[in-house]
Structure formats: C-alpha cells, structure tokens
Write an enzyme that holds these catalytic residues in place. Structure first.
Site, PDB file in Angstrom:
ATOM      1  CG  HIS A  22       0.269 -13.929   2.519  1.00  0.00           C
ATOM      2  ND1 HIS A  22       0.982 -14.395   3.604  1.00  0.00           N
ATOM      3  CD2 HIS A  22       0.798 -12.726   2.200  1.00  0.00           C
ATOM      4  CE1 HIS A  22       1.912 -13.513   3.914  1.00  0.00           C
ATOM      5  NE2 HIS A  22       1.817 -12.490   3.085  1.00  0.00           N
ATOM      6  CE1 TYR A  41       4.637  -8.636  -1.766  1.00  0.00           C
ATOM      7  CE2 TYR A  41       3.252  -7.067  -0.608  1.00  0.00           C
ATOM      8  CZ  TYR A  41       4.334  -7.918  -0.627  1.00  0.00           C
ATOM      9  OH  TYR A  41       5.116  -8.050   0.491  1.00  0.00           O
ATOM     10  CD1 TRP A  76       1.672  -8.712   7.245  1.00  0.00           C
ATOM     11  CD2 TRP A  76      -0.438  -9.427   7.418  1.00  0.00           C
ATOM     12  NE1 TRP A  76       1.533  -9.805   6.430  1.00  0.00           N
ATOM     13  CE2 TRP A  76       0.251 -10.269   6.523  1.00  0.00           C
ATOM     14  CE3 TRP A  76      -1.774  -9.686   7.690  1.00  0.00           C
ATOM     15  CZ2 TRP A  76      -0.359 -11.345   5.879  1.00  0.00           C
ATOM     16  CZ3 TRP A  76      -2.380 -10.764   7.045  1.00  0.00           C
ATOM     17  CH2 TRP A  76      -1.678 -11.577   6.165  1.00  0.00           C
TER      18      TRP A  76
END
Length: 104
Positions: A22, A41, A76
């Site tokens: 990430h 987010y 992803w």
C-alpha cells in the site's frame, strides 16, 4: 459526502507485506479511486484479530466497492490475494460496517 467503513481479514504474519504494497500504491489505482469520488481512504489494523478496518469519504453515489469490474482493480486484487482472505475471483472478503456514532 458520505462516509463508508468496512472490514477485511489479513492472513497471519502479512502486515509488513500489506503495508509495503500500500505504501507503493499504483498511481493508476489512486487516480481511479479519486475519479470515483474517494477523497480520503484510511486502513487500520487490529493485530489481535488480523482485521483490517477501512474508512473512506466518498462524494457521489459510488466508492471503491463499486469498481469491481475495472481491470486495474482486478489486477490489484490478484496482487493482494496471497496475503488476505479473498473470494474465488480474488476480491477481498469485505463486510460493510454501519455507522453508529459521528461527531463533527
């Protein structure tokens, strides 16, 4: 602006890999999320249960959960499938959470 929250499950011992992946979020995925109205987010980790808690602020009707057919999202998911609980299509097992309190 709506606030969305959901939880996912990380496989034991995978927080380092999850964090590293990430931290190098693909620019095309970040753009896709922003274009879908996701302005914030955050993902938090509960090490006692290997639970990931995700929070998003979203404008419009969608959110990241509505991008499942997009090739970047599917790529992803495949990239993350080895370190978290997933469905057969590699999508993360994700459970929406209901908001019970909000303070402005």
């Amino acid at each position: 602006m709506k606030r969305l929250a959901f939880k996912m499950k990380l496989n034991p011992g995978q927080i380092k890999a999850y964090t590293e992946r990430h931290n190098q979020l693909w620019p095309e995925l970040k753009k896709l999320l922003k274009d879908a109205g996701v302005s914030e987010y955050s993902i938090f980790f509960d090490q006692e249960t290997n639970t990931l808690f995700a929070f998003q602020k979203v404008s419009g009707d969608g959110g990241s959960q509505d991008l499942s057919d997009h090739p970047i999202v599917q790529k992803w998911w495949a990239f993350m499938a080895d370190i978290m609980e997933t469905h057969p299509d590699n999508s993360p097992v994700s459970k929406p959470l209901s908001e019970v309190f909000f303070m402005e």
